[in-house]
Design a protein around this motif. Structure first.
Motif, PDB file in Angstrom:
ATOM      1  N   VAL A  17     128.171 193.084  67.404  1.00 18.87           N
ATOM      2  CA  VAL A  17     127.694 192.801  66.152  1.00 18.87           C
ATOM      3  C   VAL A  17     128.839 192.011  65.443  1.00 18.87           C
ATOM      4  CG1 VAL A  17     126.285 193.321  64.129  1.00 18.87           C
ATOM      5  CG2 VAL A  17     126.029 194.829  66.131  1.00 18.87           C
ATOM      6  N   THR A  18     128.477 190.703  65.360  1.00 23.65           N
ATOM      7  CA  THR A  18     129.673 190.058  64.614  1.00 23.65           C
ATOM      8  C   THR A  18     129.517 190.356  62.951  1.00 23.65           C
ATOM      9  OG1 THR A  18     128.131 188.138  64.398  1.00 23.65           O
ATOM     10  CG2 THR A  18     129.699 188.271  66.301  1.00 23.65           C
ATOM     11  N   PRO A  19     130.588 190.061  62.339  1.00 21.05           N
ATOM     12  CA  PRO A  19     130.453 189.932  60.955  1.00 21.05           C
ATOM     13  C   PRO A  19     129.366 189.428  60.281  1.00 21.05           C
ATOM     14  CG  PRO A  19     132.817 189.860  61.605  1.00 21.05           C
ATOM     15  CD  PRO A  19     131.870 189.367  62.722  1.00 21.05           C
ATOM     16  N   ASP A  20     128.821 188.394  60.985  1.00 25.94           N
ATOM     17  CA  ASP A  20     127.874 187.719  60.208  1.00 25.94           C
ATOM     18  C   ASP A  20     126.434 188.346  60.499  1.00 25.94           C
ATOM     19  OD1 ASP A  20     127.297 186.952  62.720  1.00 25.94           O
ATOM     20  OD2 ASP A  20     127.499 184.650  62.200  1.00 25.94           O
ATOM     21  N   GLY A  21     126.312 189.361  61.268  1.00 21.71           N
ATOM     22  CA  GLY A  21     125.047 190.045  61.473  1.00 21.71           C
ATOM     23  C   GLY A  21     124.393 189.777  63.054  1.00 21.71           C
ATOM     24  N   THR A  22     125.113 188.875  63.598  1.00 17.49           N
ATOM     25  CA  THR A  22     124.677 188.493  65.114  1.00 17.49           C
ATOM     26  C   THR A  22     124.861 189.222  66.241  1.00 17.49           C
ATOM     27  OG1 THR A  22     125.170 185.995  64.473  1.00 17.49           O
ATOM     28  CG2 THR A  22     124.705 186.579  66.750  1.00 17.49           C
ATOM     29  N   VAL A  23     123.942 189.917  66.883  1.00 15.95           N
ATOM     30  CA  VAL A  23     124.048 190.827  67.781  1.00 15.95           C
ATOM     31  C   VAL A  23     123.918 190.002  69.253  1.00 15.95           C
ATOM     32  CG1 VAL A  23     122.994 192.959  68.816  1.00 15.95           C
ATOM     33  CG2 VAL A  23     122.756 192.564  66.428  1.00 15.95           C
ATOM     34  N   ALA A  24     125.002 190.501  70.191  1.00 14.16           N
ATOM     35  CA  ALA A  24     124.956 189.719  71.361  1.00 14.16           C
ATOM     36  C   ALA A  24     125.274 190.819  72.448  1.00 14.16           C
ATOM     37  CB  ALA A  24     125.945 188.673  71.545  1.00 14.16           C
ATOM     38  N   PHE A  25     125.136 190.656  73.731  1.00 12.91           N
ATOM     39  CA  PHE A  25     125.329 191.534  74.895  1.00 12.91           C
ATOM     40  C   PHE A  25     126.109 190.563  75.820  1.00 12.91           C
ATOM     41  CE2 PHE A  25     121.462 193.351  73.167  1.00 12.91           C
ATOM     42  CZ  PHE A  25     121.614 194.798  73.150  1.00 12.91           C
ATOM     43  N   PRO A  26     127.557 190.895  75.915  1.00  7.86           N
ATOM     44  CA  PRO A  26     128.243 190.180  76.670  1.00  7.86           C
ATOM     45  C   PRO A  26     127.905 190.227  78.089  1.00  7.86           C
ATOM     46  CG  PRO A  26     129.436 191.991  76.028  1.00  7.86           C
ATOM     47  CD  PRO A  26     128.123 192.074  75.138  1.00  7.86           C
ATOM     48  N   ASP A  27     128.111 188.925  78.880  1.00  7.62           N
ATOM     49  CA  ASP A  27     127.831 188.818  80.071  1.00  7.62           C
ATOM     50  C   ASP A  27     129.201 189.687  80.840  1.00  7.62           C
ATOM     51  OD1 ASP A  27     126.975 188.365  82.557  1.00  7.62           O
ATOM     52  OD2 ASP A  27     127.635 186.326  82.755  1.00  7.62           O
ATOM     53  N   LEU A  28     128.710 191.114  81.236  1.00  8.93           N
ATOM     54  CA  LEU A  28     129.822 191.688  81.797  1.00  8.93           C
ATOM     55  C   LEU A  28     129.433 192.289  83.312  1.00  8.93           C
ATOM     56  CD1 LEU A  28     132.269 193.649  81.773  1.00  8.93           C
ATOM     57  CD2 LEU A  28     130.920 195.460  81.017  1.00  8.93           C
ATOM     58  N   PRO A  29     130.148 191.981  84.385  1.00  8.69           N
ATOM     59  CA  PRO A  29     129.927 191.947  85.680  1.00  8.69           C
ATOM     60  C   PRO A  29     129.695 193.707  85.854  1.00  8.69           C
ATOM     61  CG  PRO A  29     131.728 190.651  85.741  1.00  8.69           C
ATOM     62  CD  PRO A  29     131.546 191.202  84.371  1.00  8.69           C
ATOM     63  N   GLU A  67     136.091 189.297  66.128  1.00  4.60           N
ATOM     64  CA  GLU A  67     136.462 189.017  64.713  1.00  4.60           C
ATOM     65  C   GLU A  67     136.853 190.267  64.258  1.00  4.60           C
ATOM     66  OE1 GLU A  67     134.109 185.855  62.351  1.00  4.60           O
ATOM     67  OE2 GLU A  67     133.061 185.974  64.221  1.00  4.60           O
ATOM     68  N   GLU A  68     137.880 190.276  62.992  1.00  3.50           N
ATOM     69  CA  GLU A  68     137.916 191.688  62.344  1.00  3.50           C
ATOM     70  C   GLU A  68     136.650 192.028  61.783  1.00  3.50           C
ATOM     71  OE1 GLU A  68     140.664 193.355  58.957  1.00  3.50           O
ATOM     72  OE2 GLU A  68     140.753 191.167  59.413  1.00  3.50           O
ATOM     73  N   GLY A  69     136.128 193.254  61.818  1.00  2.18           N
ATOM     74  CA  GLY A  69     134.955 193.890  61.280  1.00  2.18           C
ATOM     75  C   GLY A  69     133.877 193.629  62.177  1.00  2.18           C
ATOM     76  N   SER A  70     134.014 193.281  63.511  1.00  2.00           N
ATOM     77  CA  SER A  70     133.060 193.315  64.420  1.00  2.00           C
ATOM     78  C   SER A  70     132.543 194.869  64.693  1.00  2.00           C
ATOM     79  CB  SER A  70     133.464 192.707  65.808  1.00  2.00           C
ATOM     80  OG  SER A  70     133.743 191.185  65.714  1.00  2.00           O
ATOM     81  N   VAL A  71     131.389 194.942  65.149  1.00  2.00           N
ATOM     82  CA  VAL A  71     130.857 196.653  65.693  1.00  2.00           C
ATOM     83  C   VAL A  71     130.580 196.341  67.064  1.00  2.00           C
ATOM     84  CG1 VAL A  71     129.144 198.202  65.304  1.00  2.00           C
ATOM     85  CG2 VAL A  71     130.020 196.893  63.307  1.00  2.00           C
TER      86      VAL A  71
END
Length: 475
Positions: A243-255, A275-279
């Motif tokens: 979750v980026t600081p602006d609230g966007t939620v993503a699932f990284p492409d991880l093998p 980014e700093e503050g990412s969750v």
């Protein structure tokens, strides 16, 4: 009292009238119109597995005749059945208490002191009565102010799954202390699972047991608060949500990589800039297995950012895995990234020239003065001198010196060599060889970690020079 048979042995049922209980004719007449008075008793011990749990007493008052042998056999049968129930309840209580102690000793009791992330976690086992499951998570401080973030899952439930989970968690923490990269750590963990499984089959070839650690999954990530990067690798585990600081939620492409104990395919790592503050939300599949949950349900739950991290963590688990009985264990580890202030990091590139050692000591002493740590100047200059000298003598290429002020003072020297130094105890007549020994005595801990460009030798000092150094660790 009338003559009667000899008293029963301890643990045997008995029945007989007593003077206190034998009614007179007048009493019998009165009890027909007034309150009934007991006149005969059966006393049956509550026995289970050779242990006396108590005593049951039966009284007769409303009928004139005394208890007979049939009554005694019925009482014994009733009490025997009750004894089994009581014994089962007693054993369950004892085993559950032991299981809870085991589970609590295997999972982390809190987040260790570190400055890299703010962390919160919540764990809900499939069987909340026993409190046992095979999911685990961990936050492990590493060298260089970095932190390892771990989540894993063992097949099955109950005490066997919890014991296997404890073995894997201990193995991960031991391997993490070697400062391995995520894919290397999972490769070593996979080899360990295969070896332990083979040894178990050889020791008990005909034994019937569960899958153990074979098929378990694990996700291992390393976050660097200086470079704001997270390197992670997976052994059959789900990728975290970011979750980026602006609230966007993503699932990284991880093998995903193979599950532990299967062997064959290699593990791959991914380097994520953050980014700093990412969750970051690390979870097990039990969290998203409920109908209507899934990754989209987790994505929706993560958009609610008004709550503190610990409350948000609990709320997400309650929302996505609320029903009983739970089909699977659910674990959630959430971290919010921090950035180490630039004023707390100082780095210098040095040429591979012996004359630069004195300048390195001077620059380190000046930086300590800026941080108000003049009392650490002597030991820090000793550490810098030894580490830079070793890099010049035994390595090739450029050298980099870095000081990090966190909860401890960290001194790091980067070089292009992959040769690791070894602590040795010099003899009285030796002219050298005491540098690393002195470092081990004056610092809290020290070690070596490898990078794509070479290696880093590091040492940590407590900010309070009066603190007693902990046991030192080498490479």
């Amino acid at each position: 009292m009338p003559d009667s048979a000899p008293p029963p042995e301890f643990g045997e049922a008995s029945h007989e009238p007593t003077e206190a209980l034998e009614p007179s004719a007048a009493d019998l007449s009165r009890t027909r119109t007034e309150e009934a008075v007991p006149h005969t008793a059966i006393i049956v011990p509550i026995l289970a597995r050779g242990v006396t749990l108590g005593v049951t007493t039966f009284f007769r008052s409303r009928r004139d005749e005394a208890f007979d042998e049939d009554d005694l056999r019925l009482a014994e049968e009733l009490v025997a059945r009750a004894a089994v129930c009581l014994d089962n309840a007693r054993r369950y209580t004892r085993e559950r208490a032991a299981a809870l102690v085991l589970q609590r000793s295997l999972l982390p009791h809190g987040v260790p002191p570190q400055e890299a992330v703010e962390a919160a976690s919540f764990y809900r086992p499939a069987d909340e009565l026993s409190g046992l499951g095979g999911d685990w998570f961990d936050v492990i401080p590493l060298s260089g102010a970095r932190v390892a973030l771990v989540v894993g899952e063992v097949l099955g439930h109950g005490i066997e799954a919890a014991a296997t989970m404890g073995q894997l968690r201990t193995a991960v923490r031991t391997l993490a202390d070697l400062d391995l990269s995520p894919e290397e750590l999972l490769a070593h963990l996979d080899d360990l699972v295969i070896q332990v499984t083979q040894e178990g089959h050889e020791a008990d070839p005909g034994g019937v047991s569960g899958p153990g650690a074979v098929g378990a999954s694990c996700l291992y990530a390393v976050y660097d608060p200086v470079g704001l990067r997270c390197e992670l690798a997976s052994a059959g585990h789900l990728a975290p949500a970011v979750v980026t600081p602006d609230g966007t939620v993503a699932f990284p492409d991880l093998p995903p990589g193979p599950a532990l104990g299967l062997g064959g395919l290699p593990f791959e790592s991914v380097d994520l800039p953050l980014e700093e503050g990412s969750v970051l939300a690390f979870y097990t599949d039990g969290l998203i297995a409920a109908p209507g949950a899934g990754k989209e349900g987790l994505r929706r739950a993560l958009t609610e950012r008004e709550l503190p991290l610990d409350q948000l963590c609990r709320r997400i688990v309650d929302e996505l895995a609320p029903s009983r009985p739970y089909t699977d264990d659910a674990a959630l580890l959430m971290v919010r990234t921090r950035r180490l202030a630039a004023s707390h990091v100082a780095a210098w590139d040095l040429p591979a020239d012996p004359a630069v050692v004195a300048r390195a000591r001077l620059m380190a002493a000046r930086q300590l003065g800026t941080w108000g740590l003049e009392e650490l100047a002597f030991t820090t200059e000793l550490v810098v001198s030894e580490l830079v000298t070793n890099a010049i003598r035994h390595a090739a290429g450029p050298i980099r010196l870095r000081l990090i002020l966190e909860r401890t003072l960290i001194c790091e020297v980067f070089d292009a060599s992959s040769t690791s130094p070894h602590l040795r105890h010099a003899r009285t007549t030796d002219e050298g060889g005491r540098g690393l020994f002195l470092i081990s005595q004056f610092t809290r801990r020290w070690g070596t970690r490898y990078t794509a460009e070479g290696k880093v030798i590091w040492a940590e000092q407590p900010l309070d020079p009066d603190d007693t150094p902990a046991r030192t660790s080498g490479d």
